[in-house]
Enzyme design. Structure first.
Site, PDB file in Angstrom:
ATOM      1  N   GLY A   1       0.836  -1.194   0.000  1.00 37.80           N
ATOM      2  CA  GLY A   1       0.000   0.000   0.000  1.00 37.80           C
ATOM      3  C   GLY A   1       0.868   1.239   0.000  1.00 37.80           C
TER       4      GLY A   1
ATOM      5  CB  CYS B   1       5.240  -4.057   0.355  1.00 39.38           C
ATOM      6  SG  CYS B   1       5.923  -2.402   0.077  1.00 39.38           S
ATOM      7  CE1 TYR B   2       0.879   1.165   5.469  1.00 36.57           C
ATOM      8  CE2 TYR B   2      -0.745  -0.599   5.494  1.00 36.57           C
ATOM      9  CZ  TYR B   2      -0.306   0.640   5.933  1.00 36.57           C
ATOM     10  OH  TYR B   2      -1.049   1.338   6.857  1.00 36.57           O
TER      11      TYR B   2
ATOM     12  CG  HIS C   1       5.696  -5.422  -4.304  1.00 31.94           C
ATOM     13  ND1 HIS C   1       4.391  -5.287  -3.892  1.00 31.94           N
ATOM     14  CD2 HIS C   1       6.332  -4.291  -3.927  1.00 31.94           C
ATOM     15  CE1 HIS C   1       4.230  -4.110  -3.298  1.00 31.94           C
ATOM     16  NE2 HIS C   1       5.396  -3.487  -3.303  1.00 31.94           N
TER      17      HIS C   1
ATOM     18  CD  GLU D   1       2.828  -8.240  -5.218  1.00 34.33           C
ATOM     19  OE1 GLU D   1       2.576  -7.043  -4.979  1.00 34.33           O
ATOM     20  OE2 GLU D   1       3.541  -8.942  -4.466  1.00 34.33           O
TER      21      GLU D   1
ATOM     22  CG  ASP E   1     -14.091  -9.717 -20.839  1.00 36.81           C
ATOM     23  OD1 ASP E   1     -13.249 -10.641 -20.861  1.00 36.81           O
ATOM     24  OD2 ASP E   1     -13.783  -8.510 -20.814  1.00 36.81           O
TER      25      ASP E   1
ATOM     26  CE  LYS F   1      -9.782  -9.849 -21.214  1.00 34.45           C
ATOM     27  NZ  LYS F   1     -11.058  -9.506 -21.871  1.00 34.45           N
TER      28      LYS F   1
END
Length: 527
Positions: free
Chosen positions: A61, A88-89, A176, A178, A234, A382
């Site tokens: 964040g 992180c945060y 991070h 991710e 979608d 997606k």
């Protein structure tokens, strides 16, 4: 709104502290075969207990944990005995709550950073290289780990870059994991999920289909449903999923708003119906949409007009079907939309996230909407949607096609949308798509918006005369999730062919330019 269910799967809760990377964390957890849910940082310990999660991941964040107004967190959650990973945060929140210290040391780390694994790295870094590249983005740092926690990694300016307690099953990293820039990031998440939390990798597209079918049937009952089918991935997948659940209770409505690319209407009416057997009604509303867009140049106003007129078109179909529905004794009160999670986030639907732009199927709906929404893909990304489409047996020409915005070419014309300008853009777009396909680049390009700068003209020479034509912008981008993207390095010879064909074959265009901006700072679409 139909959320993704997790029948039989205890969720991993991803706590969103206001960073868009929170959604990416949720996606990475799912890539590890584990069901995840995003929750706001305001969630209480009682609410967490009620969800019975198998693990918790605290996102990054933009705030400082010690500043007034920083995103709060119920520290009692750490006393529930649930395995937790701080990022992180979230790493700093965990450290502070458990008795460690966090402060601003004056040293910042942004971007690629080398981290050193210490003492074998504990459960989350075990078996990884002693020195590895990670992706940092922080100005504060954990200065002292909580009592009972081992320091598992450090960098040249951050002595406590990771810590962990095997007894409490709590770990944290300053970087991070991710993002792909962290070389072993996915392995860190998988180590936490499978080794620390003991969660099996058994969540997949087949689970989503079964759970959504059950949820849709429970929501709809015997009512009739209309689906907004645009022909894009979608809406095609969401329509097929609902059709799988309720069959002939569904009527798909394809609105030709005049903002489509070349050949799209024919593809929907021919290929999609053949593969699904869904009942389809086509509405020709180009004159209505263009009439309301006349004189409008503001992109947000365009989106809202297009969103509003979509709904009005569905309402007209609803009236046409009302007699039939009454004869069968069932009302028409549901509308299916192909909303994805990135749409929700960019429309300000994530906890603490800014409204980047309104999506016609999220923020552009009129307040007097007379339908209850069914959005079976609202919590998905997606790549997950494509996997579901393939599982449902949709043809690859539909499942694998490039993303295309709901407002269509209306937001790829910078300036007023007119029939003449749409014809120009439609031809330029068709040339670009055909050449990229011929060059075998469809799999390496996420999408390639082609943009007409309608309010810009430049001097050119075509034939023996001076021209004053419009520029066309090519925007080829590569991405995994639409949250971040980079421009695709298309070979020069392919770009040259596209440019030559557009300037030679499309009237009023005398210049083709290439957009080489990443996201961020730019968005994928220009408007």
């Amino acid at each position: 709104m139909t959320e993704v269910a997790h029948d039989g799967h205890r969720p991993v809760l991803v706590v969103d502290f206001g960073a868009q990377y929170a959604q990416l964390i949720a996606r990475r957890v799912r890539e590890a075969g584990v069901y995840s849910e995003l929750v706001p940082h305001t969630i209480s310990a009682d609410e967490v207990r009620a969800k019975n999660p198998a693990g918790i991941v605290l996102s990054g964040g933009p705030s400082s944990v010690y500043e007034e107004g920083a995103p709060a967190f119920d520290d009692a959650i750490f006393d529930l005995g649930i395995p937790a990973l701080g990022i992180c945060y979230g790493f700093q929140v965990m450290a502070r709550a458990l008795g460690g210290t966090v402060g601003n040391t004056g040293d910042r780390e942004y971007g690629a950073t080398e981290a050193q694994v210490l003492g074998g790295g504990g459960a989350i870094l075990a078996g990884q290289p002693e020195n590895q590249n990670v992706w940092m983005s922080h100005g504060d740092a954990v200065q002292q780990a909580p009592e009972g926690f081992d320091v598992l990694a450090s960098t040249s300016v951050t002595p406590v870059a990771a810590f962990g307690s095997p007894e409490r099953k709590m770990y944290g990293v300053q970087w991070h994991p991710e993002v792909k820039h962290s070389e072993h990031g996915q392995r860190i998440l998988e180590n936490f999920l499978h080794t620390v939390a003991g969660i099996p990798a058994d969540w997949n597209a087949g689970n989503v289909i079964a759970e959504q079918i059950e949820a849709i049937r429970a929501q709809v009952g015997n009512a009739r449903v209309i689906s907004a089918l645009s022909g894009g991935v979608d809406s095609a997948v969401s329509t097929a999923l609902v059709h799988e659940a309720i069959g002939d209770q569904l009527t798909a409505v394809f609105v030709d708003h005049g903002l489509l690319r070349k050949g799209e209407r024919e593809q929907v009416e021919r290929d999609y119906v053949a593969s699904t057997g869904v009942r389809l009604i086509t509405v020709d509303a180009a004159d209505i949409f263009l009439g309301h867009l006349a004189g409008v140049t503001d992109p947000e106003e365009k989106r809202k007009i297009i969103g509003r007129e979509f709904i009005r078109a569905f309402e007209k179909v609803q009236l046409d079907l009302v007699a039939e529905a009454k004869a069968e004794g069932e009302p028409i009160k549901f509308l299916v939309q192909g909303t994805l999670y990135p749409d929700v986030v960019e429309s300000g639907g994530g906890a603490g996230t800014a409204n980047i732009k309104s999506h016609h199927n999220v923020g552009g709906l009129p307040e007097d909407l007379d339908f209850e929404l069914i959005e079976p893909l609202r919590a998905l990304f997606k790549d997950e949607v494509r996997a579901i489409g393939r599982e449902l047996g949709l043809p690859e020409a539909i499942v694998g096609r490039q993303p295309f915005p709901g407002p269509g070419l209306g937001i790829r014309i910078v300036g007023e949308v007119t029939r003449e300008r749409l014809d120009i853009l439609r031809e330029a777009d068709a040339i670009a798509r055909a050449e990229l396909t011929a060059a075998g680049l469809d799999d390496s390009i996420w999408q390639c918006p082609v943009v007409l700068l309608a309010d810009v003209r430049s001097v050119g020479v075509q034939g023996d005369g001076r021209t004053y034509g419009h520029p066309i912008v090519l925007r080829p981008v590569s991405s995994e999730d639409a949250m971040t993207a980079d421009w695709t390095r298309v070979p020069y010879d392919v770009l040259a062919r596209i440019s030559n064909k557009i300037t030679n074959q499309v009237p009023d265009v005398n210049r083709v330019v290439l957009d080489v901006t990443s996201k961020p700072p730019g968005t994928i679409e220009w408007e």
